[in-house]
Every structure is written in structure tokens, then in C-alpha cells.
Design a protein around this motif. Structure first.
Motif, PDB file in Angstrom:
ATOM      1  N   GLU A  97       6.330  11.643  -1.869  1.00 23.31           N
ATOM      2  CA  GLU A  97       7.511  12.398  -2.283  1.00 23.31           C
ATOM      3  C   GLU A  97       8.131  13.092  -1.072  1.00 23.31           C
ATOM      4  OE1 GLU A  97       6.546  14.980  -5.519  1.00 23.31           O
ATOM      5  OE2 GLU A  97       5.779  13.359  -6.786  1.00 23.31           O
ATOM      6  N   GLY A  98       9.444  13.015  -0.986  1.00 25.74           N
ATOM      7  CA  GLY A  98      10.168  13.581   0.143  1.00 25.74           C
ATOM      8  C   GLY A  98      10.470  12.596   1.248  1.00 25.74           C
ATOM      9  N   ALA A  99       9.825  11.416   1.202  1.00 26.70           N
ATOM     10  CA  ALA A  99      10.075  10.398   2.219  1.00 26.70           C
ATOM     11  C   ALA A  99      11.439   9.752   1.991  1.00 26.70           C
ATOM     12  CB  ALA A  99       8.984   9.339   2.187  1.00 26.70           C
ATOM     13  N   HIS A 100      12.057   9.305   3.064  1.00 24.60           N
ATOM     14  CA  HIS A 100      13.341   8.602   2.983  1.00 24.60           C
ATOM     15  C   HIS A 100      13.115   7.135   3.350  1.00 24.60           C
ATOM     16  CE1 HIS A 100      16.102  12.070   2.428  1.00 24.60           C
ATOM     17  NE2 HIS A 100      15.106  12.735   2.999  1.00 24.60           N
ATOM     18  N   LEU A 101      13.538   6.257   2.471  1.00 26.61           N
ATOM     19  CA  LEU A 101      13.352   4.825   2.660  1.00 26.61           C
ATOM     20  C   LEU A 101      14.690   4.134   2.875  1.00 26.61           C
ATOM     21  CD1 LEU A 101      10.825   4.090  -0.245  1.00 26.61           C
ATOM     22  CD2 LEU A 101      10.284   4.440   2.176  1.00 26.61           C
ATOM     23  N   SER A 102      14.664   3.107   3.676  1.00 27.75           N
ATOM     24  CA  SER A 102      15.793   2.191   3.783  1.00 27.75           C
ATOM     25  C   SER A 102      15.490   0.977   2.925  1.00 27.75           C
ATOM     26  CB  SER A 102      16.020   1.768   5.239  1.00 27.75           C
ATOM     27  OG  SER A 102      16.344   2.876   6.050  1.00 27.75           O
ATOM     28  N   ALA A 103      16.512   0.273   2.463  1.00 27.66           N
ATOM     29  CA  ALA A 103      16.280  -0.942   1.683  1.00 27.66           C
ATOM     30  C   ALA A 103      15.473  -1.923   2.519  1.00 27.66           C
ATOM     31  CB  ALA A 103      17.607  -1.562   1.272  1.00 27.66           C
ATOM     32  N   GLY A 104      14.406  -2.449   1.930  1.00 26.25           N
ATOM     33  CA  GLY A 104      13.550  -3.391   2.635  1.00 26.25           C
ATOM     34  C   GLY A 104      12.348  -2.779   3.300  1.00 26.25           C
ATOM     35  N   ASP A 105      12.276  -1.432   3.334  1.00 24.68           N
ATOM     36  CA  ASP A 105      11.108  -0.784   3.927  1.00 24.68           C
ATOM     37  C   ASP A 105       9.865  -1.060   3.086  1.00 24.68           C
ATOM     38  OD1 ASP A 105      12.538   0.272   5.994  1.00 24.68           O
ATOM     39  OD2 ASP A 105      12.501   2.353   5.278  1.00 24.68           O
ATOM     40  N   ARG A 106       8.734  -1.257   3.723  1.00 20.50           N
ATOM     41  CA  ARG A 106       7.475  -1.443   3.013  1.00 20.50           C
ATOM     42  C   ARG A 106       7.046  -0.119   2.376  1.00 20.50           C
ATOM     43  NH1 ARG A 106       7.833  -4.002   7.795  1.00 20.50           N
ATOM     44  NH2 ARG A 106       7.121  -6.173   8.016  1.00 20.50           N
ATOM     45  N   PHE A 107       6.690  -0.167   1.092  1.00 21.23           N
ATOM     46  CA  PHE A 107       6.223   1.061   0.465  1.00 21.23           C
ATOM     47  C   PHE A 107       4.887   0.897  -0.257  1.00 21.23           C
ATOM     48  CE2 PHE A 107       8.304  -0.775  -3.271  1.00 21.23           C
ATOM     49  CZ  PHE A 107       7.467  -0.373  -4.311  1.00 21.23           C
ATOM     50  N   GLY A 108       4.366  -0.335  -0.369  1.00 23.60           N
ATOM     51  CA  GLY A 108       3.097  -0.495  -1.062  1.00 23.60           C
ATOM     52  C   GLY A 108       2.579  -1.916  -1.010  1.00 23.60           C
ATOM     53  N   LEU A 109       1.415  -2.106  -1.646  1.00 31.86           N
ATOM     54  CA  LEU A 109       0.746  -3.406  -1.696  1.00 31.86           C
ATOM     55  C   LEU A 109      -0.208  -3.379  -2.886  1.00 31.86           C
ATOM     56  CD1 LEU A 109      -0.747  -5.314   1.326  1.00 31.86           C
ATOM     57  CD2 LEU A 109      -2.172  -4.908  -0.672  1.00 31.86           C
ATOM     58  N   ILE A 110      -0.401  -4.540  -3.525  1.00 31.21           N
ATOM     59  CA  ILE A 110      -1.331  -4.643  -4.641  1.00 31.21           C
ATOM     60  C   ILE A 110      -2.254  -5.831  -4.397  1.00 31.21           C
ATOM     61  CG2 ILE A 110      -1.566  -4.604  -7.145  1.00 31.21           C
ATOM     62  CD1 ILE A 110       1.408  -4.115  -7.380  1.00 31.21           C
ATOM     63  N   ARG A 111      -3.549  -5.656  -4.674  1.00 34.30           N
ATOM     64  CA  ARG A 111      -4.495  -6.762  -4.585  1.00 34.30           C
ATOM     65  C   ARG A 111      -5.038  -7.052  -5.996  1.00 34.30           C
ATOM     66  NH1 ARG A 111      -7.560  -3.032  -0.788  1.00 34.30           N
ATOM     67  NH2 ARG A 111      -9.141  -2.891  -2.415  1.00 34.30           N
ATOM     68  N   PHE A 112      -5.184  -8.224  -6.473  1.00 34.39           N
ATOM     69  CA  PHE A 112      -4.743  -9.543  -6.043  1.00 34.39           C
ATOM     70  C   PHE A 112      -3.989 -10.177  -7.212  1.00 34.39           C
ATOM     71  CE2 PHE A 112      -8.615  -8.954  -3.548  1.00 34.39           C
ATOM     72  CZ  PHE A 112      -8.323  -9.537  -2.331  1.00 34.39           C
ATOM     73  N   GLY A 113      -2.732 -10.253  -7.285  1.00 36.90           N
ATOM     74  CA  GLY A 113      -1.997 -10.770  -8.431  1.00 36.90           C
ATOM     75  C   GLY A 113      -1.497  -9.616  -9.280  1.00 36.90           C
ATOM     76  N   SER A 114      -0.208  -9.480  -9.436  1.00 33.51           N
ATOM     77  CA  SER A 114       0.319  -8.260 -10.027  1.00 33.51           C
ATOM     78  C   SER A 114       1.800  -8.409 -10.357  1.00 33.51           C
ATOM     79  CB  SER A 114       0.092  -7.093  -9.066  1.00 33.51           C
ATOM     80  OG  SER A 114       0.401  -7.507  -7.733  1.00 33.51           O
ATOM     81  N   ARG A 115       2.485  -7.253 -10.528  1.00 28.89           N
ATOM     82  CA  ARG A 115       3.877  -7.291 -10.964  1.00 28.89           C
ATOM     83  C   ARG A 115       4.610  -6.027 -10.523  1.00 28.89           C
ATOM     84  NH1 ARG A 115       4.834  -7.458 -17.411  1.00 28.89           N
ATOM     85  NH2 ARG A 115       6.544  -5.983 -17.535  1.00 28.89           N
TER      86      ARG A 115
END
Length: 223
Positions: free
Chosen positions: A171-189
Motif C-alpha cells: 500500500e502506498g506504492a506507485h505502479l506503472s502499467a506493466g510493472d511486476r507486482f506478483g507471482l503465483i506457483r503453480f497454475g492459477s488465475r
């Protein structure tokens, strides 16, 4: 582009220990029986590609909503955002992108803005392609507040074999479109909840590329 770059993609740091573990097991399998070792080689290569993190060229332009995930559009329907976000019970158009175990699983911001909410909810591990996965499965949601004041919720949902959701933003972070914000292992939505009146430019079954495919245009409001 060199031929090597076509096949060798950068790997997310999260995957290093998994690839190393697969490689160690592969060496043991070779000692046991050579054919098993070659199966291990194939699985090690798969693990490397699962954690690949290629560079993406995000389209420039005001009002674009970019796909946050690689995969296939599995659902387009109206639904309320997750209740833990505190955005009310009004339904929005939700676009769901299903990631198989063969897709890149690095998640990217669909729009630029400030992260005003991050909320995690434990849950089940149903097949992420099912409609009820949005309500029942483990999930992590963020809300991105755009410059015009509108909020765009994005939800990471664990799948049948996924056992950990990673969120790299706060919270409070500023993102640009396309910035990486997460990852899920293995198979998700990933679920994206569009602002009222905004229609998607994609269809169920369409292949999406995280950080590149235009999912919707905020300035094209349905009449």
C-alpha cells in the motif's frame, strides 16, 4: 534478436531454488537409472521455463488496461469485488485470465496508479478455471487508484496445484502499467474488475500476454 534469446529467457529469482532442487534430483535419478535422469532433465527445463520472466513492451497511451497475466481469458461476467477490499457489493465487469502450468506466472500491473489496498484471504485450492474459484480459493487482491480517481481491483487466485501467492507491492506504492507486482506457483488465475461502463476488448478463449495485450480502454465507455 539472437537465436539464443528466443529460447533462453531471464528467470525470476523466486525460481532459483526450485530449479536447483530439480537439478539435484535429476543427478540422483541418473545415478539410479539413466532414463529416469532424462525425465528429470525435462522436468528441470520445465521448472526453469515456469519461472521465466521475459521483458515485455507495454503499449503506451492514456486509458489502456493491460492484461496482468499470460494465459487464456476463461470468464467475462459481472461480479462484486472481493469483500475484503471494502469496495461495496456493486457488481463490475470481471475479466478472468487463467494461467496453466506452462504459462509465465509473473503478474503485471494493468494500469498506472497508486496501490491503495492490499488484502490477502486464505481459502481452498479448486481448479482456478472454475467460476467459484473467485469466491472460494486462496487469493490476494490489490486496488490501484488511477489518476482520475477511479479504482481498479486486481485479484491473484491460487489454483489446483498452486500453493503460494506472492505479492511484491505494498500500500502506498506507485505502479506503472506493466510493472511486476506478483507471482503465483503453480497454475492459477487473475481477475480484473473494470470500472462501471468500461467494456473489455477481449473475448473468452483469447490468448493474453501480460504487460502487452490491451484488455480494455477506459476512455471508451459503453453508451
Amino acid at each position: 534478436m539472437r537465436m539464443r534469446d528466443t529460447f533462453l529467457k531471464p528467470m525470476h529469482p523466486e525460481g532459483r531454488r526450485f530449479v536447483a532442487a530439480f537439478a539435484v534430483v535429476t543427478l540422483i535419478l541418473f545415478l539410479i537409472w539413466e532414463p529416469l535422469g532424462w525425465i528429470g532433465v525435462g522436468l528441470t527445463v520445465w521448472c526453469y521455463y515456469f519461472f521465466r520472466d521475459p521483458e515485455r513492451v507495454t503499449p503506451l497511451g492514456a486509458g489502456l488496461v493491460i492484461s496482468p497475466a499470460d494465459g487464456i481469458v476463461s470468464l467475462i461476467e459481472r461480479a462484486a469485488p472481493p469483500p475484503e477490499l471494502g469496495l461495496g457489493a456493486d457488481e463490475r465487469l470481471r475479466v478472468s485470465v487463467f494461467m496453466s502450468v506452462f504459462n509465465c506466472h509473473v503478474n503485471r500491473a494493468p494500469v498506472p496508479g497508486e496501490v491503495v489496498k492490499v488484502a490477502y484471504k486464505p481459502g481452498k485450492f479448486l481448479n482456478a478455471s472454475l467460476d467459484k474459484a473467485s469466491e472460494d480459493n486462496e487469493r490476494n487482491s490489490i486496488v490501484i487508484r488511477m489518476r482520475d480517481g477511479r479504482d481498479l481491483p486486481v485479484t491473484q487466485i491460487a489454483g489446483l496445484v498452486a500453493r503460494r501467492i506472492l505479492c511484491f507491492t505494498r500500500e502506498g506504492a506507485h505502479l506503472s502499467a506493466g510493472d511486476r507486482f506478483g507471482l503465483i506457483r503453480f497454475g492459477s488465475r487473475l481477475d480484473v474488475y473494470l470500472p462501471e461502463g468500461v467494456e473489455p476488448e477481449v473475448r473468452v478463449g483469447q490468448t493474453m500476454v501480460a504487460g502487452e495485450t490491451v484488455l480494455a480502454r477506459l476512455d471508451e465507455v459503453a453508451s
